[in-house]
Design an enzyme around this catalytic site. Structure first.
Site, PDB file in Angstrom:
ATOM      1  N   MET A  41       0.842  -1.199   0.000  1.00  0.00           N
ATOM      2  CA  MET A  41       0.000   0.000   0.000  1.00  0.00           C
ATOM      3  C   MET A  41       0.879   1.252   0.000  1.00  0.00           C
ATOM      4  O   MET A  41       0.413   2.348   0.346  1.00  0.00           O
ATOM      5  CB  MET A  41      -0.940  -0.008   1.205  1.00  0.00           C
ATOM      6  CG  MET A  41      -1.905  -1.196   1.151  1.00  0.00           C
ATOM      7  SD  MET A  41      -3.454  -0.916   2.001  1.00  0.00           S
ATOM      8  CE  MET A  41      -2.866  -0.622   3.652  1.00  0.00           C
ATOM      9  N   GLY A  42       2.152   1.093  -0.370  1.00  0.00           N
ATOM     10  CA  GLY A  42       3.036   2.246  -0.485  1.00  0.00           C
ATOM     11  C   GLY A  42       3.585   2.708   0.853  1.00  0.00           C
ATOM     12  O   GLY A  42       3.490   1.996   1.850  1.00  0.00           O
TER      13      GLY A  42
ATOM     14  N   ALA B 197      12.092  -0.462   4.948  1.00  0.00           N
ATOM     15  CA  ALA B 197      13.029  -1.589   4.772  1.00  0.00           C
ATOM     16  C   ALA B 197      12.317  -2.945   4.793  1.00  0.00           C
ATOM     17  O   ALA B 197      12.776  -3.895   4.158  1.00  0.00           O
ATOM     18  CB  ALA B 197      14.094  -1.528   5.860  1.00  0.00           C
TER      19      ALA B 197
ATOM     20  N   HIS C 255       9.372  -3.659   3.427  1.00  0.00           N
ATOM     21  CA  HIS C 255       8.893  -3.912   2.059  1.00  0.00           C
ATOM     22  C   HIS C 255      10.056  -4.265   1.140  1.00  0.00           C
ATOM     23  O   HIS C 255       9.960  -5.182   0.320  1.00  0.00           O
ATOM     24  CB  HIS C 255       8.206  -2.664   1.498  1.00  0.00           C
ATOM     25  CG  HIS C 255       6.974  -2.251   2.228  1.00  0.00           C
ATOM     26  ND1 HIS C 255       6.930  -1.134   3.024  1.00  0.00           N
ATOM     27  CD2 HIS C 255       5.735  -2.806   2.290  1.00  0.00           C
ATOM     28  CE1 HIS C 255       5.703  -1.004   3.530  1.00  0.00           C
ATOM     29  NE2 HIS C 255       4.971  -2.007   3.117  1.00  0.00           N
TER      30      HIS C 255
ATOM     31  N   GLN D 139     -10.294  -2.510   2.517  1.00  0.00           N
ATOM     32  CA  GLN D 139      -9.785  -3.167   3.717  1.00  0.00           C
ATOM     33  C   GLN D 139      -9.717  -2.235   4.929  1.00  0.00           C
ATOM     34  O   GLN D 139      -9.241  -2.631   5.988  1.00  0.00           O
ATOM     35  CB  GLN D 139      -8.434  -3.836   3.455  1.00  0.00           C
ATOM     36  CG  GLN D 139      -7.277  -2.888   3.229  1.00  0.00           C
ATOM     37  CD  GLN D 139      -6.028  -3.640   2.797  1.00  0.00           C
ATOM     38  OE1 GLN D 139      -5.883  -4.024   1.643  1.00  0.00           O
ATOM     39  NE2 GLN D 139      -5.099  -3.872   3.724  1.00  0.00           N
TER      40      GLN D 139
ATOM     41  N   LYS E 255       5.707 -11.222   7.424  1.00  0.00           N
ATOM     42  CA  LYS E 255       5.230 -11.986   8.583  1.00  0.00           C
ATOM     43  C   LYS E 255       4.746 -11.078   9.705  1.00  0.00           C
ATOM     44  O   LYS E 255       4.190 -11.570  10.677  1.00  0.00           O
ATOM     45  CB  LYS E 255       6.348 -12.904   9.106  1.00  0.00           C
ATOM     46  CG  LYS E 255       6.631 -14.079   8.192  1.00  0.00           C
ATOM     47  CD  LYS E 255       7.615 -15.030   8.854  1.00  0.00           C
ATOM     48  CE  LYS E 255       7.908 -16.212   7.966  1.00  0.00           C
ATOM     49  NZ  LYS E 255       8.906 -17.109   8.569  1.00  0.00           N
TER      50      LYS E 255
ATOM     51  N   VAL F   9      11.110  -7.001   9.901  1.00  0.00           N
ATOM     52  CA  VAL F   9      12.266  -6.092   9.994  1.00  0.00           C
ATOM     53  C   VAL F   9      11.962  -5.091  11.110  1.00  0.00           C
ATOM     54  O   VAL F   9      10.861  -4.543  11.179  1.00  0.00           O
ATOM     55  CB  VAL F   9      12.525  -5.373   8.648  1.00  0.00           C
ATOM     56  CG1 VAL F   9      13.717  -4.438   8.763  1.00  0.00           C
ATOM     57  CG2 VAL F   9      12.750  -6.399   7.539  1.00  0.00           C
TER      58      VAL F   9
ATOM     59  N   SER G 205       4.350   1.330   8.283  1.00  0.00           N
ATOM     60  CA  SER G 205       4.035   2.680   7.793  1.00  0.00           C
ATOM     61  C   SER G 205       3.312   3.478   8.864  1.00  0.00           C
ATOM     62  O   SER G 205       3.365   4.703   8.884  1.00  0.00           O
ATOM     63  CB  SER G 205       3.155   2.590   6.545  1.00  0.00           C
ATOM     64  OG  SER G 205       3.822   1.835   5.570  1.00  0.00           O
TER      65      SER G 205
END
Ligand code: PAF
Length: 280
Positions: free
Chosen positions: A31-32, A36, A38, A62, A151, A179, A189
């Site tokens: 979703m932009g 790190a 992604h 969603q 995950k 991460v 995000s």
């Protein structure tokens, strides 16, 4: 050089061209507002594919009515640069109109019963229907051989695996490791919504997950461990949605049951809702 694609015909032509050359195609839906976490998924997909497509689409179906759809951070330029650096070949940018040609209200919807209804599904009704609906469309648009999901969204990954098996999508699903920031906060995000005064407390989620694992491994009861985790998070300033220990299929383990487990937390710090998990 990454290619930005905004028309479905152009996406199809590009992917079909690669497939005709015998290349395997990987896919990372997002979703932009990429970070790190992604980029590690793009690198993971690269290990299993010759070409990688990533999509950026903030999916309205969603988000609940009182959630952050309109204020969800949109950073297209930084995302494009970052994806290129991570080794992504094509960026697919659908519009809401092309994703939902009959409009959101008349969109065919995908529901994966059972696993979609617990935990996140119970707190965000309809959320996984929206995720499965858009991921199905993205899979049909991109037609990848392999797709990578993080995950951190443990339940999302489980729901998507079940959907892919149930609907016989010919796509291998990869789970990418979480991460973390240096203090243990899982990258998200939504972390940027945290105020400077809230940010240090956010790391308590990771510490609580570790304490939950240690408690279960030491033989303490699941009920005690979960209650202690909720108390600890509440004391640190969180409003807790859940802090639970489950089997990897999200079923409730019996007391003292052997085998793999996962601790999952969803909790709000001020207006920011954070989720994280720990598998062992
Ligand atoms: O995990 C996400 O970012 C989203 O749920 C996904 C899989 C891109 C679907 O919109």
């Amino acid at each position: 050089m990454i290619e930005t694609i905004t028309e479905l015909d152009a996406l199809r032509a590009r992917v079909n061209g690669w497939k005709r050359e015998g290349l395997r195609v990987g896919f990372v839906p997002t979703m932009g507002n990429l970070h790190a976490g992604h980029y590690s998924l793009v690198m993971l997909a690269r290990q299993y594919a010759d070409r990688v497509v990533s999509s950026v689409f903030v999916n309205p179906t969603q988000f609940g009515p009182n959630e952050d759809f309109t204020r969800y951070p949109r950073t297209p330029e930084a995302d494009t640069t970052g994806l290129e650096g991570a080794g992504c070949d094509a960026l697919w940018l659908p519009t809401v109109e092309s994703m939902y040609p009959f409009g959101v209200d008349l969109a065919a919807s995908i529901n994966v019963p059972g696993i979609s209804e617990v935990l996140e599904g119970a707190h965000r009704p309809g959320h996984f229907d929206g995720v499965c609906t858009v991921v199905t469309r993205l899979f049909n648009q991109v037609q990848p051989d392999v797709a990578a999901f993080g995950k951190k969204d443990f339940q999302q990954l489980a729901v998507i695996r079940q959907m892919v098996t149930d609907l016989a999508f010919p796509i291998e699903i990869l789970g990418g490791g979480i991460v973390r920031e240096s203090d243990g906060l899982a990258m998200s995000s939504r972390n940027q919504y945290l105020g400077a005064d809230e940010r240090p407390a956010a790391a308590e989620i990771r510490r609580t997950l570790l304490a939950m694992r240690d408690g279960i491994v030491a033989g303490r009861s699941r009920g005690t461990v979960e209650a202690e985790a909720s108390r600890r998070l509440t004391e640190a300033g969180f409003a807790v949605d859940y802090a639970v220990v489950r089997r990897p299929d999200l079923g409730q383990p019996d007391e003292g049951e052997a085998g793999a487990k996962v601790a999952l937390i969803a909790a709000k710090l001020g207006k920011t809702r954070l989720i994280d998990n720990l598998e062992w």
